[in-house]
Design a protein around this motif. Structure first.
Motif, PDB file in Angstrom:
ATOM      1  N   GLN A 165       0.828  -1.198   0.000  1.00 23.75           N
ATOM      2  CA  GLN A 165       0.000   0.000   0.000  1.00 23.75           C
ATOM      3  C   GLN A 165       0.869   1.257   0.000  1.00 23.75           C
ATOM      4  O   GLN A 165       0.612   2.203  -0.749  1.00 23.75           O
ATOM      5  CB  GLN A 165      -0.916  -0.003   1.216  1.00 23.75           C
ATOM      6  CG  GLN A 165      -1.830   1.208   1.329  1.00 23.75           C
ATOM      7  CD  GLN A 165      -2.840   1.291   0.204  1.00 23.75           C
ATOM      8  OE1 GLN A 165      -3.419   0.274  -0.202  1.00 23.75           O
ATOM      9  NE2 GLN A 165      -3.049   2.487  -0.336  1.00 23.75           N
ATOM     10  N   GLU A 166       1.912   1.259   0.829  1.00 24.35           N
ATOM     11  CA  GLU A 166       2.797   2.423   0.909  1.00 24.35           C
ATOM     12  C   GLU A 166       3.519   2.646  -0.418  1.00 24.35           C
ATOM     13  O   GLU A 166       3.661   3.784  -0.875  1.00 24.35           O
ATOM     14  CB  GLU A 166       3.805   2.244   2.038  1.00 24.35           C
ATOM     15  CG  GLU A 166       4.694   3.470   2.234  1.00 24.35           C
ATOM     16  CD  GLU A 166       5.684   3.314   3.383  1.00 24.35           C
ATOM     17  OE1 GLU A 166       6.446   4.280   3.632  1.00 24.35           O
ATOM     18  OE2 GLU A 166       5.706   2.243   4.026  1.00 24.35           O
ATOM     19  N   LEU A 167       3.969   1.567  -1.033  1.00 23.61           N
ATOM     20  CA  LEU A 167       4.677   1.688  -2.315  1.00 23.61           C
ATOM     21  C   LEU A 167       3.764   2.294  -3.378  1.00 23.61           C
ATOM     22  O   LEU A 167       4.189   3.163  -4.160  1.00 23.61           O
ATOM     23  CB  LEU A 167       5.167   0.312  -2.768  1.00 23.61           C
ATOM     24  CG  LEU A 167       6.034   0.285  -4.026  1.00 23.61           C
ATOM     25  CD1 LEU A 167       7.375   0.971  -3.770  1.00 23.61           C
ATOM     26  CD2 LEU A 167       6.264  -1.153  -4.495  1.00 23.61           C
ATOM     27  N   LEU A 168       2.521   1.884  -3.400  1.00 17.93           N
ATOM     28  CA  LEU A 168       1.565   2.432  -4.356  1.00 17.93           C
ATOM     29  C   LEU A 168       1.324   3.912  -4.095  1.00 17.93           C
ATOM     30  O   LEU A 168       1.277   4.735  -5.034  1.00 17.93           O
ATOM     31  CB  LEU A 168       0.254   1.648  -4.278  1.00 17.93           C
ATOM     32  CG  LEU A 168      -0.835   2.018  -5.293  1.00 17.93           C
ATOM     33  CD1 LEU A 168      -0.326   1.871  -6.722  1.00 17.93           C
ATOM     34  CD2 LEU A 168      -2.076   1.149  -5.073  1.00 17.93           C
ATOM     35  N   GLU A 169       1.188   4.287  -2.839  1.00 20.24           N
ATOM     36  CA  GLU A 169       0.982   5.698  -2.491  1.00 20.24           C
ATOM     37  C   GLU A 169       2.185   6.545  -2.870  1.00 20.24           C
ATOM     38  O   GLU A 169       2.035   7.674  -3.363  1.00 20.24           O
ATOM     39  CB  GLU A 169       0.680   5.811  -0.994  1.00 20.24           C
ATOM     40  CG  GLU A 169      -0.673   5.229  -0.597  1.00 20.24           C
ATOM     41  CD  GLU A 169      -0.858   5.156   0.918  1.00 20.24           C
ATOM     42  OE1 GLU A 169       0.087   5.520   1.649  1.00 20.24           O
ATOM     43  OE2 GLU A 169      -1.942   4.724   1.368  1.00 20.24           O
ATOM     44  N   VAL A 170       3.370   6.004  -2.669  1.00 13.97           N
ATOM     45  CA  VAL A 170       4.591   6.742  -3.025  1.00 13.97           C
ATOM     46  C   VAL A 170       4.674   6.916  -4.534  1.00 13.97           C
ATOM     47  O   VAL A 170       5.050   7.986  -5.031  1.00 13.97           O
ATOM     48  CB  VAL A 170       5.842   6.007  -2.483  1.00 13.97           C
ATOM     49  CG1 VAL A 170       7.118   6.604  -3.077  1.00 13.97           C
ATOM     50  CG2 VAL A 170       5.883   6.093  -0.969  1.00 13.97           C
ATOM     51  N   ALA A 171       4.328   5.878  -5.287  1.00 11.47           N
ATOM     52  CA  ALA A 171       4.366   5.976  -6.752  1.00 11.47           C
ATOM     53  C   ALA A 171       3.395   7.037  -7.264  1.00 11.47           C
ATOM     54  O   ALA A 171       3.713   7.789  -8.193  1.00 11.47           O
ATOM     55  CB  ALA A 171       4.043   4.617  -7.372  1.00 11.47           C
ATOM     56  N   LEU A 172       2.228   7.112  -6.659  1.00 10.90           N
ATOM     57  CA  LEU A 172       1.248   8.137  -7.045  1.00 10.90           C
ATOM     58  C   LEU A 172       1.761   9.535  -6.694  1.00 10.90           C
ATOM     59  O   LEU A 172       1.618  10.486  -7.478  1.00 10.90           O
ATOM     60  CB  LEU A 172      -0.086   7.868  -6.357  1.00 10.90           C
ATOM     61  CG  LEU A 172      -0.855   6.633  -6.857  1.00 10.90           C
ATOM     62  CD1 LEU A 172      -1.993   6.285  -5.905  1.00 10.90           C
ATOM     63  CD2 LEU A 172      -1.394   6.879  -8.269  1.00 10.90           C
ATOM     64  N   ALA A 173       2.385   9.666  -5.515  1.00  8.08           N
ATOM     65  CA  ALA A 173       2.947  10.954  -5.123  1.00  8.08           C
ATOM     66  C   ALA A 173       4.124  11.343  -6.018  1.00  8.08           C
ATOM     67  O   ALA A 173       4.313  12.521  -6.333  1.00  8.08           O
ATOM     68  CB  ALA A 173       3.404  10.897  -3.660  1.00  8.08           C
ATOM     69  N   MET A 174       4.911  10.355  -6.452  1.00  7.47           N
ATOM     70  CA  MET A 174       6.005  10.615  -7.387  1.00  7.47           C
ATOM     71  C   MET A 174       5.462  11.188  -8.694  1.00  7.47           C
ATOM     72  O   MET A 174       6.043  12.123  -9.260  1.00  7.47           O
ATOM     73  CB  MET A 174       6.765   9.319  -7.697  1.00  7.47           C
ATOM     74  CG  MET A 174       7.772   8.887  -6.675  1.00  7.47           C
ATOM     75  SD  MET A 174       8.587   7.343  -7.163  1.00  7.47           S
ATOM     76  CE  MET A 174       9.563   7.912  -8.566  1.00  7.47           C
ATOM     77  N   ARG A 175       4.383  10.614  -9.167  1.00  4.14           N
ATOM     78  CA  ARG A 175       3.785  11.098 -10.416  1.00  4.14           C
ATOM     79  C   ARG A 175       3.364  12.555 -10.272  1.00  4.14           C
ATOM     80  O   ARG A 175       3.624  13.379 -11.159  1.00  4.14           O
ATOM     81  CB  ARG A 175       2.581  10.232 -10.800  1.00  4.14           C
ATOM     82  CG  ARG A 175       1.962  10.598 -12.146  1.00  4.14           C
ATOM     83  CD  ARG A 175       0.817   9.676 -12.498  1.00  4.14           C
ATOM     84  NE  ARG A 175      -0.281   9.788 -11.529  1.00  4.14           N
ATOM     85  CZ  ARG A 175      -1.398   9.069 -11.583  1.00  4.14           C
ATOM     86  NH1 ARG A 175      -1.547   8.158 -12.547  1.00  4.14           N
ATOM     87  NH2 ARG A 175      -2.350   9.230 -10.690  1.00  4.14           N
ATOM     88  N   ASP A 176       2.753  12.897  -9.151  1.00  2.17           N
ATOM     89  CA  ASP A 176       2.315  14.287  -8.933  1.00  2.17           C
ATOM     90  C   ASP A 176       3.513  15.235  -8.830  1.00  2.17           C
ATOM     91  O   ASP A 176       3.516  16.310  -9.431  1.00  2.17           O
ATOM     92  CB  ASP A 176       1.476  14.370  -7.648  1.00  2.17           C
ATOM     93  CG  ASP A 176       0.153  13.622  -7.761  1.00  2.17           C
ATOM     94  OD1 ASP A 176      -0.272  13.346  -8.908  1.00  2.17           O
ATOM     95  OD2 ASP A 176      -0.439  13.305  -6.718  1.00  2.17           O
ATOM     96  N   ALA A 177       4.541  14.826  -8.059  1.00  2.42           N
ATOM     97  CA  ALA A 177       5.723  15.679  -7.901  1.00  2.42           C
ATOM     98  C   ALA A 177       6.467  15.836  -9.213  1.00  2.42           C
ATOM     99  O   ALA A 177       6.975  16.924  -9.538  1.00  2.42           O
ATOM    100  CB  ALA A 177       6.650  15.097  -6.833  1.00  2.42           C
ATOM    101  N   GLY A 178       6.532  14.759  -9.988  1.00  5.14           N
ATOM    102  CA  GLY A 178       7.211  14.823 -11.277  1.00  5.14           C
ATOM    103  C   GLY A 178       6.509  15.737 -12.258  1.00  5.14           C
ATOM    104  O   GLY A 178       7.153  16.553 -12.941  1.00  5.14           O
ATOM    105  N   LYS A 179       5.210  15.627 -12.329  1.00  3.63           N
ATOM    106  CA  LYS A 179       4.442  16.484 -13.242  1.00  3.63           C
ATOM    107  C   LYS A 179       4.501  17.941 -12.813  1.00  3.63           C
ATOM    108  O   LYS A 179       4.436  18.847 -13.651  1.00  3.63           O
ATOM    109  CB  LYS A 179       2.994  15.994 -13.315  1.00  3.63           C
ATOM    110  CG  LYS A 179       2.821  14.668 -14.076  1.00  3.63           C
ATOM    111  CD  LYS A 179       1.372  14.267 -14.149  1.00  3.63           C
ATOM    112  CE  LYS A 179       1.197  12.971 -14.947  1.00  3.63           C
ATOM    113  NZ  LYS A 179       1.590  13.140 -16.370  1.00  3.63           N
ATOM    114  N   ALA A 180       4.641  18.173 -11.510  1.00  6.41           N
ATOM    115  CA  ALA A 180       4.714  19.545 -10.999  1.00  6.41           C
ATOM    116  C   ALA A 180       6.129  20.122 -11.116  1.00  6.41           C
ATOM    117  O   ALA A 180       6.338  21.314 -10.877  1.00  6.41           O
ATOM    118  CB  ALA A 180       4.264  19.587  -9.541  1.00  6.41           C
TER     119      ALA A 180
END
Length: 246
Positions: free
Chosen positions: A122-137
Motif C-alpha cells: 500500500q505504501e509503495l503504491l501511495e509513493v508511486a502516485l505521489a512521485m507522479r504528482d511531484a514529477g508532473k509539478a
C-alpha cells in the motif's frame, strides 16, 4: 567541535584519495596530516581508522599511511560512492551502480510481488502516485525524496536482507545524479508510469509484470546515462585464488 573536525578530516582525505590527487602508493605521515589539516593527533587517528574501514588506506609501522588502489576500496560504502560521484570517476561509478541495480531491482520487484506485506504494498503504491504528482509539478526535491523512498521500499519489500542493504547505495546514486545535474528537469511521463506500473503489479501480487516494469525502468536509465560513462575505464579486481593444500 571534535566531531566536526573528524568529519572534515575524513571528507578531505577521502575526496582526495578517490579523486586521485592522493594516488595509490602515496605515503602520508600522521604528523604531516596534523599540520596540513590543523587538527589533533586523535582526530587524524580516527579519520585514518574510518578510511581504513573503507579500504582506502593501510597503516604500516615505520612507514606511514599508504593510499591503496581502487580495487581495494569498498565499492558498496555510501561514502565511497558519494566521493566517486563528485570526481572524475563519476561515469564509471554510475555505470557500476546502474548495472548492479539492473541485476537486482527487477528481481526485487518480482520477490516483493510475491512476499511483501500488505502495508508495504500500500505504501509503495501511495509513493508511486505521489512521485507522479511531484514529477508532473516539476518539484525536484520532493521527487528525489519520493524516488529514494520508492526504491528503498522495493528493495526492502523483496524480503531479501542483502537486497535491502543496498538502500544506501541506491540513495547515493539518485542523490548524486540530481546534485550533479544528471537527471532531467522534469521526469518523463513514461518513466513515471513505469514506476506506477511496478507498484500496481506488486500491490496486485503480479510478479511477472512487476519484474518487467522494473526492467524497463533500468533499461531506460542505462540508455540515458550511457554517454556519461562511454569513455570511462572499468575496474578489474584481481581474484583472491585459494591455495590447495598438498
Amino acid at each position: 567541535m571534535s566531531t566536526s573536525l573528524h568529519h572534515r578530516a575524513v571528507e578531505n582525505l577521502g575526496t582526495r584519495i578517490v579523486g586521485g590527487s592522493l594516488p595509490a602508493g602515496h605515503i602520508m605521515l600522521a604528523e604531516q596530516l596534523e599540520d596540513e589539516l590543523k587538527v589533533s593527533r586523535s582526530v587524524v587517528r580516527e579519520a585514518v581508522r574510518v578510511l581504513q574501514s573503507l579500504g582506502l588506506v593501510e597503516t604500516t609501522k615505520r612507514v606511514g599511511i599508504r593510499v591503496l588502489p581502487p580495487e581495494r576500496w569498498n565499492p558498496f560504502d555510501p561514502l565511497v560512492i558519494r566521493w566517486r560521484l563528485a570526481g572524475e570517476g563519476r561515469g564509471a561509478q554510475l555505470r557500476s551502480l546502474a548495472e548492479l541495480r539492473s541485476a537486482v531491482e527487477p528481481v526485487a520487484a518480482e520477490l516483493a510481488a510475491a512476499n511483501a506485506p500488505a502495508e508495504l504494498r500500500q505504501e509503495l503504491l501511495e509513493v508511486a502516485l505521489a512521485m507522479r504528482d511531484a514529477g508532473k509539478a516539476g518539484d525536484v526535491p520532493r521527487f528525489l525524496e519520493l524516488d529514494i523512498q520508492f526504491h528503498s521500499l522495493l528493495l526492502s519489500g523483496s524480503g531479501n536482507e542483502m537486497f535491502a542493504n543496498l538502500v544506501g547505495q541506491v540513495a547515493e546514486t539518485l542523490t548524486g545524479r540530481t546534485v550533479h545535474g544528471l537527471m532531467p528537469d522534469r521526469p518523463r511521463d513514461l518513466t513515471l508510469q513505469w514506476h506506477l506500473d511496478v507498484a500496481e503489479a506488486i500491490f496486485a501480487g503480479n510478479a511477472e509484470d512487476a519484474r518487467d516494469a522494473a526492467s524497463r525502468i533500468m533499461r531506460r536509465t542505462i540508455s540515458e546515462m550511457e554517454p556519461v560513462w562511454v569513455e570511462q575505464p572499468r575496474v578489474f579486481v584481481p581474484l583472491q585464488r585459494r591455495r590447495h593444500s598438498a
